[in-house]
Design a protein around this motif. Sequence first.
Motif: not given
Length: 439
Positions: A159-170, A182-190
């Motif tokens: 899982x990855x959220x770019x700066x732009x995507x994160x700002x948009x979702x925020x 709805x997500x059972x689990x998020x396995x993130x890159x960093x």
Amino acid sequence: MSERWARTILTTYRWLGAAAFPLVGGYIVWRAGKGKEDRTRRHERYGRAGRARPEGPLIWMHAASVGETVAVLGLIDHLLGYGINIVLTTGTVTSAKVAEERLGDRVIHQYVPLDLKPAVSRFLDHWKPDLAIMAESEIWPMTILELGARRVPQVLVNGRLSDRSFASWQKRSYLAEALFENLAHVIAQSELDGERFRALGARPVTVSGNLKGDTGVPPVDKAALEFLEDGIGDRETWAAVSTHEGEETIAADVHVKLKPRHPDLLTIVVPRHPERGDELEQQFKARGLKVGRRSRNDFITPDTDILLGDSIGEMGLYLRLTEVAFVGRSLVQEGGQNPLEPARLGTAVLSGTNVQNFRDAYRRLIDRGGARLVRDGEMLAGGVNYLLNNYKARRAMMQAGLAAVEDMSGALKRTLQALDPYIHPLIVKSRLNGGDDYG
């Protein structure tokens, strides 16, 4: 109030999509005309299956494009070893070809359905997945909602959220929470990605590292490699790979600038979108450069200036022809492309400064001395010139890049550990069904 507002927006999205569904045919035909859709398989984009569902447990795995597809190859190999059926969806023609070349008929490949209720429902009605695994940053509201309504566990891997995507979702945190619940689990890159997913309401979140650090060495056709090496001989080479519009002309300008100092220089340009080959050839010729194209299987002659790598799935070939590589989408566009493939093949990595999507990978490479960032074409020319002229510095960068990639390994193991609670019941189910496969 915000929760009610989120439900209202998602419900509206659902029914607007259903209403628009009969109108998207023209759009898909237009994309097919541009080479962005497979004409013979466009029905799959409407959720219509290309083949029957196999017996036994089935995982739907989605990887949007080439990079995501390559990243999950190791994960797919492990899951297939458990006797579980996999339907792999991708969104591009190039990623479909990579899946075919690397996985063959071990998985069922389909093009991902449009994120519209009729298409997603039709897809899920046919395949009835026991588990859905999505790679990197694919957040499709209707798909997430439909899987949630059917109580199919959904796990986001790498899982990855770019700066732009994160700002948009925020700005729409209420909407993010309504989807991510709805997500059972998020396995993130960093760790940074993990923090961002938690801030948007995802639970639980595990940090695994980047699966691209465990993808292994890119394959190569030995006959093709020998063919190109015969033409290149002992010429000096450098490559500009995964380039986006504007970066190819920068690479051509670097070639022209360095040619007086390196008379036998060959520049290898590998565009992110190979279908731009005709356009790029004309741009290079307008600068007075002689072009050899991989798509034509051109032989590289002593007066060839540019080898245009306009083919699919041959990055391992191009990177084996050089020891210096610039990685694109980093000078004229933002985000960057994956630097781990060139580093893994022992290539000194140069890149522009816009590498937000691969921030952690670049940080590790730079800390070890395996990569350097450049601000513009002038600085890129200087970096290439320096590395071509300095064998010791070039070899030091190459070895440092390899060491950095080795340090980044282990993400696959951690991902499998996080997936175990969702995979284990399917393994049991598969054994009860006699371990049937696709036949």
